[in-house]
Every structure is written in C-alpha cells, then in structure tokens.
Scaffold this motif. Structure first.
Motif, mmCIF file in Angstrom:
data_model
loop_
_atom_site.group_PDB
_atom_site.id
_atom_site.type_symbol
_atom_site.label_atom_id
_atom_site.label_comp_id
_atom_site.label_asym_id
_atom_site.label_seq_id
_atom_site.Cartn_x
_atom_site.Cartn_y
_atom_site.Cartn_z
ATOM 1 N N GLU A 77 49.868 45.158 47.954
ATOM 2 C CA GLU A 77 48.763 45.960 48.481
ATOM 3 C C GLU A 77 47.404 45.397 48.067
ATOM 4 N N VAL A 78 47.198 45.164 46.768
ATOM 5 C CA VAL A 78 45.914 44.642 46.300
ATOM 6 C C VAL A 78 45.630 43.283 46.926
ATOM 7 N N ARG A 79 46.643 42.484 47.134
ATOM 8 C CA ARG A 79 46.470 41.179 47.785
ATOM 9 C C ARG A 79 45.943 41.330 49.201
ATOM 10 N N SER A 80 46.250 42.424 49.836
ATOM 11 C CA SER A 80 45.913 42.635 51.235
ATOM 12 C C SER A 80 44.515 43.222 51.376
ATOM 13 N N ASP A 81 44.200 43.643 52.589
ATOM 14 C CA ASP A 81 42.919 44.294 52.860
ATOM 15 C C ASP A 81 42.984 45.803 52.674
ATOM 16 N N ASN A 82 44.083 46.311 52.129
ATOM 17 C CA ASN A 82 44.235 47.757 51.937
ATOM 18 C C ASN A 82 43.573 48.274 50.669
ATOM 19 N N THR A 83 43.736 47.538 49.554
ATOM 20 C CA THR A 83 43.251 48.051 48.275
ATOM 21 C C THR A 83 42.573 46.951 47.479
ATOM 22 N N ASP A 84 41.813 47.377 46.452
ATOM 23 C CA ASP A 84 41.156 46.429 45.571
ATOM 24 C C ASP A 84 41.194 46.949 44.137
ATOM 25 N N ILE A 85 40.391 46.363 43.277
ATOM 26 C CA ILE A 85 40.368 46.684 41.853
ATOM 27 C C ILE A 85 38.976 47.180 41.487
ATOM 28 N N LEU A 86 38.899 48.289 40.783
ATOM 29 C CA LEU A 86 37.596 48.798 40.360
ATOM 30 C C LEU A 86 36.964 47.880 39.319
ATOM 31 N N ASP A 87 37.698 47.575 38.273
ATOM 32 C CA ASP A 87 37.161 46.799 37.156
ATOM 33 C C ASP A 87 37.421 45.322 37.393
ATOM 34 N N ARG A 88 36.377 44.568 37.667
ATOM 35 C CA ARG A 88 36.525 43.132 37.899
ATOM 36 C C ARG A 88 36.178 42.317 36.654
ATOM 37 N N GLY A 89 36.040 42.989 35.514
ATOM 38 C CA GLY A 89 35.702 42.301 34.281
ATOM 39 C C GLY A 89 36.929 41.865 33.521
ATOM 40 N N LEU A 118 38.930 43.322 31.517
ATOM 41 C CA LEU A 118 40.097 44.193 31.431
ATOM 42 C C LEU A 118 41.012 44.075 32.634
ATOM 43 N N ALA A 119 40.493 43.617 33.742
ATOM 44 C CA ALA A 119 41.320 43.544 34.956
ATOM 45 C C ALA A 119 41.161 42.204 35.653
ATOM 46 N N GLY A 120 40.803 41.173 34.893
ATOM 47 C CA GLY A 120 40.560 39.876 35.500
ATOM 48 C C GLY A 120 41.740 39.331 36.266
ATOM 49 N N VAL A 121 42.942 39.471 35.697
ATOM 50 C CA VAL A 121 44.108 38.912 36.372
ATOM 51 C C VAL A 121 44.435 39.666 37.643
ATOM 52 N N ALA A 122 44.136 40.957 37.680
ATOM 53 C CA ALA A 122 44.338 41.730 38.903
ATOM 54 C C ALA A 122 43.315 41.337 39.964
ATOM 55 N N SER A 123 42.075 41.116 39.540
ATOM 56 C CA SER A 123 41.049 40.688 40.482
ATOM 57 C C SER A 123 41.363 39.316 41.056
ATOM 58 N N GLN A 124 41.987 38.459 40.264
ATOM 59 C CA GLN A 124 42.408 37.155 40.781
ATOM 60 C C GLN A 124 43.337 37.322 41.984
ATOM 61 N N ILE A 125 44.267 38.262 41.869
ATOM 62 C CA ILE A 125 45.186 38.515 42.984
ATOM 63 C C ILE A 125 44.407 39.002 44.194
ATOM 64 N N ASP A 126 43.471 39.892 43.974
ATOM 65 C CA ASP A 126 42.686 40.488 45.054
ATOM 66 C C ASP A 126 41.865 39.446 45.793
ATOM 67 N N LEU A 127 41.308 38.486 45.049
ATOM 68 C CA LEU A 127 40.345 37.544 45.616
ATOM 69 C C LEU A 127 40.918 36.142 45.803
ATOM 70 N N PHE A 128 42.243 36.016 45.783
ATOM 71 C CA PHE A 128 42.914 34.737 46.017
ATOM 72 C C PHE A 128 42.493 33.688 44.989
ATOM 73 N N GLY A 129 42.300 34.116 43.754
ATOM 74 C CA GLY A 129 41.905 33.189 42.709
ATOM 75 C C GLY A 129 42.885 33.110 41.568
ATOM 76 N N GLU A 130 44.133 33.560 41.788
ATOM 77 C CA GLU A 130 45.102 33.600 40.699
ATOM 78 C C GLU A 130 45.526 32.195 40.270
ATOM 79 N N THR A 131 45.913 32.084 39.006
ATOM 80 C CA THR A 131 46.454 30.839 38.478
ATOM 81 C C THR A 131 47.974 30.952 38.400
ATOM 82 N N THR A 132 48.620 29.859 38.047
ATOM 83 C CA THR A 132 50.087 29.858 37.973
ATOM 84 C C THR A 132 50.609 30.664 36.791
ATOM 85 N N THR A 133 49.715 31.050 35.869
ATOM 86 C CA THR A 133 50.135 31.844 34.711
ATOM 87 C C THR A 133 49.784 33.316 34.845
#
Length: 490
Positions: A72-84, A86-101
């Motif tokens: 869901e977060v990966r899609s256009d349906n949902t996002d992450i409130l905290d982009r700092g 505390l939620a950096g790895v989740a924001s990576q998923i949201d914004l197509f910036g995730e790493t292999t770890t």
C-alpha cells in the motif's frame, strides 16, 4: 502454553476463533531431539502444525505490519507521516529510494519463507500419516493453499524467488537458486488446483469454521490466472466460486465482531485481550499522533496514511468513503484536526499494539471485479445482465450507492478496463491490493510517476519496469554468494 490463533477464512456467516498450540509447537525447544519428522503422529499434531502456518501470516513480518508497507505505502494509496529518522526506511519504500538492506524488504521475505517452511513440514508428513482420510485431505489442502498464497505474494514482489517445496537442510537451503517466474506460477497453480479438490466447500464441525475452503482456493486461483492474463482459465474458475454474497453494508465488513461473513473468502483475524497477545498494531500505526476516540485519548504514528490522491478518487456519494478513511479527527474532546487516516481497521486496542480488527485478504467483491475483468479482456460486450462483465462490475458499484455503468459510460474494452481498475482501487482500498494492480496494469508506471510529482513534487526517480520489483534482501544475496543462480534485481 495454549494460545488462541484467531485466523478466520471463508464465509456463510461463520464466526470462529481457532484455538491451538501453534506458537508453542513451532517455537518449542528440542525434547529428546524431537523434529517435525518425529512430532507429527496424530490428527491433533497436524492440526497444531497447520495452525502454525496460519499464525505466520499474523506476524508483524508479514500481514501484521510489514506487508502493507510494500503493498500500500509503495503505491499511490498511502504514505508516511514521519519522513525523518524514525520512519526513514518506510519513506524509502514510499519514494522508491529503498536500499537492499531495507528492513521491510527483509521482514516480508523472511516472514514469507517461515510460512512456507511450516507448510512444507506438514506436507512432508501428512500423506503417510495414520490419520483419517478426511483429516488428511483437509490438512493437506490448507497447507497447499497457504503455501500458494505466500508464493503469490513473493513472485509479485520480488520476481524470481527460490521455489522450496520440501523441508531443507541448511546446506540444501544455501544451494537454492532463484527459480524462473514461470516455474513459481506453475507451482502456485498446481497447489491451488489440488487444494480446491481436497478442501471441503463448507465445514460441518464448528471447531473448523473459518478455515480455508474449496471456494477460497478457487477464488485465489482465479486471481492468479488474472494476474497471468490467462483470461479464459480465470473466467472458468471464478464462475465456480459459489456460496458467497456481498454484505448489504460495506462498513460492516470491517467490524471485529463480523470479521467472518458471507463475503469473506480469506481473512486474517486478530483478537485483543489475550496473553500472550494475539492482537495487531493497526490502530496505533495508522491513527493520528493525538487521537481522541470514544472518549479516550490515544497516540498514533499516522503511517499507512491515505494520500490526497486517493481521497480525490472517490466519486460523490460513494458509501465506501466514510467506511474506509477520514480527513478530520479530534485531538481532544473538543478540538478538531485535519489529516487523513485509515478507518477500516479502527478497533481501539486493549493495550498498546493489541487491536482486534481483522485483515481481509480475499473478498467476494474482489472475485466479482476479477470476473468482470476476465470477461472484458476476452471480448467487450455491452450486455448488462447477470453473468456479464457489466453485471459483475455493477454489483459492486450499487452496493456502494453508485450509479450502474452502461455502454453509454464505457463504450469499449479500453474504457471498461480502466473502470474496473479504478473500481478495484476504491473497493479494496488499504487491503494490500493496489501495488499489485499497478504492477499488472499497463498504465501503472505512468500513474506512479504522476503520483510522485503531484503528491510530493518529485520528478526523480524516473520509474522504469525494473522498479516494479523490490530488491532481494542483501542478507540473502550475501548468504548465497552466487551471482549466476542468485543475482540481485537491477
């Protein structure tokens, strides 16, 4: 220790809580070198093993938490409130910036293979077991269904994945390769075809209510065929998914007391108030930071937050809006605050991280929309009666209080295809379907590129087909150390 495994699947207005020792069985320390090969003897033993498979889907590594970040977060349906931080790895998923770890990639991958391992443990032993044939068929059918379900997730998320269909030693597992997608789908189809034959249409023993049925297996098989664009095969199997109906009230689908009903083919149930906990973290994950509800003040993370994009996608008068999300809430008894949040899983926890709302994975509305899609892809028809593509689509729309579609609205195959795609987004919002629909939809990449621009004012990254797959977790790449048979996704 006896635990309540509150997973329930299938319909006909059946409600159940499956009691078992599944976690006790899976996590028990060795006793006289006992293994799965020596544990499984009685029907009760196999029942514990099967319950352990279901239990794996409750985990925070899968549908208890991490899965909705990838789906869901990966899609256009949902996002992450905290982009700092505390939620950096989740924001990576949201914004197509995730790493292999990224830990969400690792959690879903590893959690899925735990479920597969538990299924294989049962399947390795059940055929030779001295237990009643009826029990043997049920346990085997359940294990096959659940293994297929998890592989269906894995192949859509990661592409080529190791196809493991028996219990492996450590050395055998280290030599696994990433099997071709076609091989994985062939095994998924085979497992579900067998499960549909082995499983009962309904259960007569109340203790079994809520387990997967033949209808569950046929419904998932039809969804697999649609994903593979095997339109005729999909239409053939989906028309045989019988015994289910749409609930008159969409909102009633998501109340904890009504988790198993005539519309549900497969859902993961949670129950709060048990020790150890069998609840979920959905409420605290998804509600606003300060949230006053039913006279009680709560604190949430406001993750898996509905985007402006999906809020704008609802048609005026759509009854599903109020049942699915809200754009305002209260921070205290008198103060309103703006901000989107998911309402489908709004069950106040008995304690922190102990909510009782269920998570539906396959509903009859999904089946109807899949039927509409499969028929339309074979040949467009303007007919609107029962058993037609328009008929299936309109059943879902009319339950939502919306006007039925006709050929005047959707005059050709392309416009009907787009309408089904749009309907699926709203009907199945926040139920972990949107990313998978975007993957198989020809306009999916363009939709996501526009979403990044419209929602976040981002023009980078430039999305290419390779971004439709997640990275294999780096830990797996390192363990196998085999670029030929176990390469990383580009």
């Amino acid at each position: 220790m006896k635990l309540n495994i509150t997973i329930a699947i299938a319909g006909l207005s059946l409600v159940t809580i499956i009691s078992s020792c599944s976690k006790d069985f899976i996590n028990r320390p060795p006793v006289s070198n006992q293994t799965t090969a020596t544990f499984f003897k009685t029907a009760s033993d196999f029942q514990q093993g099967v319950n352990g498979i279901y239990d794996g889907l409750q985990s925070t590594r899968t549908y208890g938490k991490s899965s909705y970040y990838l789906m869901e977060v990966r899609s256009d349906n949902t996002d992450i409130l905290d982009r700092g931080a505390l939620a950096g790895v989740a924001s990576q998923i949201d914004l197509f910036g995730e790493t292999t770890t990224n830990p969400f990639l690792t959690d879903v991958y590893a959690g899925s293979y735990i479920v597969i391992s538990r299924a294989n443990s049962v399947l390795d032993q059940v055929d030779a077991a001295a237990i009643p044939d009826s029990s043997k068929k049920q346990f085997k059918g359940e294990a096959l269904f659940l293994r297929a379900f998890v592989y269906f997730d894995l192949v859509r998320l990661y592409g080529k994945v190791p196809l493991v269909i028996k219990t492996e030693t450590t050395s055998e597992a280290q030599n696994d390769k990433r099997n071709d997608v076609t091989e994985v789908y062939a095994q998924i189809e085979k497992d579900l075809q067998q499960a549909a034959i082995l499983l009962p249409a309904v259960y007569t023993n109340p203790n079994d209510y809520g387990r997967v049925t033949a209808g569950s297996a046929n419904g998932l098989l039809g969804k697999v065929y649609v994903t593979e664009k095997k339109w005729q095969a999909a239409a053939n199997v989906l028309k045989n998914v019988n015994g289910y109906t749409l609930l008159p009230d969409y909102a009633a689908l998501f109340t904890p007391a009504n988790a198993v009903n005539s519309e549900v083919l497969f859902t993961i149930r949670f129950k709060k108030g048990l020790s150890p906990s069998e609840g979920n973290t959905f409420f605290s994950d998804m509600v606003p930071f300060s949230f006053f509800y039913n006279g009680v003040a709560y604190g949430g993370s406001n993750n898996n937050r509905p985007t402006h994009d999906i809020v704008a996608a609802y048609e005026p008068g759509d009854l599903r809006f109020a049942a699915s999300l809200d754009t305002v809430s209260y921070s205290n008894a008198t103060t309103k605050q703006s901000g989107n949040y998911v309402k489908k899983f709004l069950d106040p926890p008995g304690a922190t991280g102990d909510g009782g709302s269920s998570f539906p994975l396959l509903r009859y509305a999904d089946i109807l929309l899949l039927q509409a899609e499969a028929l339309n892809e074979q040949a467009y028809s303007a007919a609107t009666g029962a058993g037609t593509a328009f008929g299936y689509l309109n059943q879902v729309r009319q339950r939502a209080g919306l006007k039925a579609r006709t050929a005047a609205d959707l005059p050709d195959q392309a416009s009907f295809r787009d309408a089904v795609f749009a309907e699926r987004r709203i009907e199945l919002a926040f139920e972990n379907n949107r990313w998978f629909d975007l993957i198989r939809y020809s306009k999916g990449l363009a939709i996501m590129q526009a979403h990044l621009k419209n929602e976040y004012n981002l023009t980078a990254p430039v999305l290419t087909p390779s971004r439709l797959l997640f990275y294999i977790p780096q830990s797996e790449i390192d363990i196998h150390n085999d670029p030929t048979n176990f390469p990383q996704n580009p």
